[in-house]
Structures are given as structure tokens and as C-alpha cells.
Design a protein around this motif. Sequence first.
Motif, short mmCIF file in Angstrom:
data_model
loop_
_atom_site.label_atom_id
_atom_site.label_comp_id
_atom_site.label_asym_id
_atom_site.label_seq_id
_atom_site.Cartn_x
_atom_site.Cartn_y
_atom_site.Cartn_z
N VAL A 229 0.83 -1.20 0.00
CA VAL A 229 0.00 0.00 0.00
C VAL A 229 0.87 1.26 0.00
N SER A 230 0.43 2.25 -0.78
CA SER A 230 1.13 3.54 -0.82
C SER A 230 0.57 4.48 0.24
N ALA A 231 1.17 5.65 0.31
CA ALA A 231 0.66 6.71 1.18
C ALA A 231 -0.69 7.17 0.63
N MET A 232 -1.55 7.66 1.53
CA MET A 232 -2.91 8.02 1.12
C MET A 232 -2.96 9.29 0.28
N THR B 177 -0.42 12.41 0.04
CA THR B 177 0.39 12.56 1.25
C THR B 177 1.88 12.72 0.97
N THR B 178 2.39 11.97 -0.01
CA THR B 178 3.84 12.07 -0.28
C THR B 178 4.20 13.50 -0.70
N ASN B 179 3.37 14.10 -1.52
CA ASN B 179 3.62 15.50 -1.91
C ASN B 179 3.54 16.42 -0.69
N GLY C 269 4.29 8.53 5.42
CA GLY C 269 3.09 8.41 4.60
C GLY C 269 2.64 6.96 4.49
N GLU C 270 3.58 6.08 4.17
CA GLU C 270 3.26 4.66 4.00
C GLU C 270 3.08 3.96 5.35
N LEU C 271 3.90 4.36 6.34
CA LEU C 271 3.77 3.71 7.66
C LEU C 271 2.38 3.97 8.23
N GLY D 254 4.52 0.13 0.49
CA GLY D 254 5.25 0.25 -0.76
C GLY D 254 6.36 1.27 -0.59
N PHE D 255 7.28 1.32 -1.56
CA PHE D 255 8.19 2.48 -1.71
C PHE D 255 9.38 2.49 -0.74
N LEU D 256 9.28 1.78 0.42
CA LEU D 256 10.32 1.91 1.45
C LEU D 256 11.24 0.69 1.52
N GLY E 155 12.48 5.53 -4.93
CA GLY E 155 12.16 6.46 -6.01
C GLY E 155 10.66 6.68 -6.06
N ARG E 156 10.25 7.89 -6.44
CA ARG E 156 8.83 8.24 -6.46
C ARG E 156 8.04 7.23 -7.27
N GLU E 157 6.85 6.99 -6.80
CA GLU E 157 5.93 6.03 -7.43
C GLU E 157 6.47 4.60 -7.37
N GLY E 158 7.31 4.35 -6.38
CA GLY E 158 8.02 3.07 -6.33
C GLY E 158 7.24 1.89 -5.75
N SER E 159 5.99 2.10 -5.38
CA SER E 159 5.25 0.99 -4.75
C SER E 159 4.97 -0.18 -5.67
N ASP E 160 4.81 0.09 -6.95
CA ASP E 160 4.63 -1.03 -7.91
C ASP E 160 5.87 -1.93 -7.84
N1 ASP Z 1 3.86 7.28 -2.12
C1 ASP Z 1 4.96 7.21 -3.03
C2 ASP Z 1 4.81 8.27 -4.10
O1 ASP Z 1 3.77 8.90 -4.18
C3 ASP Z 1 5.13 5.86 -3.63
C4 ASP Z 1 4.00 5.42 -4.53
O2 ASP Z 1 2.91 5.98 -4.49
O3 ASP Z 1 4.21 4.49 -5.30
O4 ASP Z 1 5.73 8.50 -4.83
#
Ligand code: ASP
Length: 418
Positions: A36-39, A42-44, A120-122, A182-184, A196-201
Motif C-alpha cells: 500500500v502507498s501513502a494516502m 500525502t507524499t507530496n 506516509g506509507e507507515l 510500498g516504496f520503502l 524512487g517516487r511512485e516506487g510501490s509497484d
Molecule cells: N507514495 C509514493 C509516491 O507517491 C510511492 C507510490 O505511491 O508508489 O511516490
Amino acid sequence: MRVFKFGGASVKDAEGIKNVYDVLQKVGYEDVLLVVSAMGKTTNALETVIKNYFDKSAELNSSVQEVKKYHNQILMDLFEEEKHEVFTAVNNQFSDLEYFLAHNKSPNYNFVYDQIVSYGELISTTILSNFMSFMGIKTQWLDVRNFIKTDATYRDAEVDWELTQKNIAKNVKRKILNITQGFLGSDENNFTTTLGREGSDYTAAIFAYCLNAESVTIWKDVPGVMNADPRYFENASLLNQISYREAIELAFYGATVIHPKTLQPLQKKEIPLFVKSFINPLLPGTRVAKGADLEPYLPCFIVKRNQLLISLSSIDFSFIMEENISEIFALFHQFKIKVNLIQNSAISFSVCVEDKFENFKDLNAILSKKFKVDFDENVTLYTIRHFNDKAAQTVEENKTVLLKQVSRETMQVVTKES
Ligand code: ASP
Ligand code: MG
């Protein structure tokens, strides 16, 4: 085991989290690992906190409060009474974050970034796993930092596959619903890192690889991988199935549905990847697998806006040779300018680039000493995989074409809207 990934948009409010529960009810949750990513955004929002922290801005506290308020609202909407232990758990996480901000001595921006942004993810996974338990699903919350080990390249950490594989094989329990971030990751000294950003995939792919998972599903707000972004193209259609190869190509040219790093680990073990709608979870979506291309191919459109087209020519009519080109590329790398297309002739060299960090002005000062530099700002780069005449016409219509490059499968056009 199946691995599911839910991104920020799917858990942006209480509705979204309840919907995750509904999806799990429909598709099953035994022997599943949720990444799961941050809601929401939230990351921004945490990036703003980090910026305020380094700027010593008076807004620091209010930017933290904003993130807190947002999550608190979600908690209030999900859990009837504030006595539920999740309120304390989330509150403690915010206290940890504030403690870090008050006591940190490291001036290393990237290090600090990872220590903060990770909340964010925690927090999102703490809320989610408490909610699933609250609804009667037995869940196990995993701190991903005990599993994914990385080097210490903060904000773009490299996975230590051997250690990660050991941790995951030994400690992930089967037959229940596991929920993790995700991401961590974490480095040798157990400091938090990010991929890296968007790294949860990518996180989902790492777990799938190490668990020899049956499949990975990325749950999205679109029906699957489309042949074009429905926001810009009428008649965008769903690709029912594509090969890893095609998915990698699409991601490379800038299709944003799948994070580019995700595909390689899956392809290595031939683990199928599904991209499905979290609104209609029983629809088949897109299947990415070995050799899964459907023929004839639908043309696929990828649009990158806000590009910069730079043309360099030699001042004295000499050739632009390997030596110049490698020097030019070293400069792009140094100025963090991403090259999306290259074309060269005897005495000129053109590139379409993305200047995310607005460094071109400084770079231009250096380039202009050696070359004649021409550039067009704000151009659009269209890539069409499996193009045909009609597809080409769609992107060229009513526009000035500045550059065009055609190979067997792919056509790229740089245009200026007119
Ligand atoms: N929360 C992180 C981001 O927005 C990781 C992700 O969403 O994949 O970059
Ligand atoms: Mg996100």
C-alpha cells in the motif's frame, strides 16, 4: 500467494479504504500480500514538510498539522469511536515524526527526505490493517524495512536482492492477509530508504519475485492498460493482454500505468501482472505476461508535454562526433536533464529533453561556448507504438511538426501546438 498493490488514489479517503475491503471480499484475501502507498497526495504534502524544514520556514508546523488533520478525518470516518487503538498508534507515528524534526542533526537532504516521507506509507498501512481487523479479517502488518534491504542511496535506493530474498522467504507468513508499505526499504544501519517516487509497484514486484508469487495485481482507477490516455484521446481502448516486452517499451516511452522497474523482476520469473480496476474488480483488466501480445497491434499513444527541443550545431562546420556526443550526454546527466529522443546529422545534433529541475539555462551557458544552440520550449513529444497512417495523422493534425523519427514499430513526433 498473490500480491496486490493499492496506490495512493485508491486509499485517498475512508470510501477508498472501505472499497479495498470490498475488493478483497470479492477476489479473496487468503494468502495475499497487500502493498500500500501513502494516502492520496500525502507524499507530496510530506515533501512540502521537508522543504519547510530545510528552509526553516514558519509554515513547518502547520504543514505537519495538515497531514495530521487529513489522516485524522479518515480515522474518524472509518472507526466509530476514538477509543479504538488505531488513534493512539497513528498519533504515536506523528509524534515520532515530530521528534525526528526536532532532534535531527543531519544536513543530508536526501537522508532526511527518506526518514520523513516514509511516514506516509507507515501511517496508511497502520490505518488499513487496523480497519481490516476491525472488519473481521485477520491481518498481519509487516514493517517492510525488515524485509527490503537496500544500499544507502537515499531517495533512489538499490535493492540488495540476496538479503531481501532471505528476509522474505523466512518471515512472510502464508495463508493470511499480509499488509505492508510500498516504496520503502532500509539500509545496512537500518535507516529508512526509498526506491524512487511512485516506487510501490516495484515493491510489489520485489515481494512477488522473492515469494515466487502466483501473480501481481495493480489496482487502479482505470480499467487496465489503455492504448492512450483517456484524458487526451477519445476512443481510448483497453489492451486485454500485452507481453512484458511491450509493457517495458510502453513504460520506457512514458506510459505511466506501470512503474518501469516493476517489470524486470516479474519477467525473470514469468509471474503474470494484472492491471485491474478497483471499481470493477471482477473485470479481467489487462494481463501482462510472456508473449501475450494480441495481433494485430492497436496503435498505442504516449504523450509527453512540456518538453524542450534542443538542436546543437558546430560553429565551424566541423562534424559532431562521438567525442562531442559523449561530452554532451555527460552534461545532460550532470544537470539532471532527461533525454527522450535523439537525432543527429553530420553537423547537427537534436534532442528532445525533459528539464524537470529547470537546469537548462545553466547548461545552455556551457553548451553555447562550443556549439550553436537553438531550442524550442514547451513542445510535445508523441510516441506511437505500432503506428499506422491514421494514428500518425491524429497526432500531426493542426500542429507544427518540428521533428519526426520513425523506426519499424515506433514513430515519435515532436510538435508545437498551433
Ligand atoms: N507514495 C509514493 C509516491 O507517491 C510511492 C507510490 O505511491 O508508489 O511516490
Ligand atoms: Mg503515491
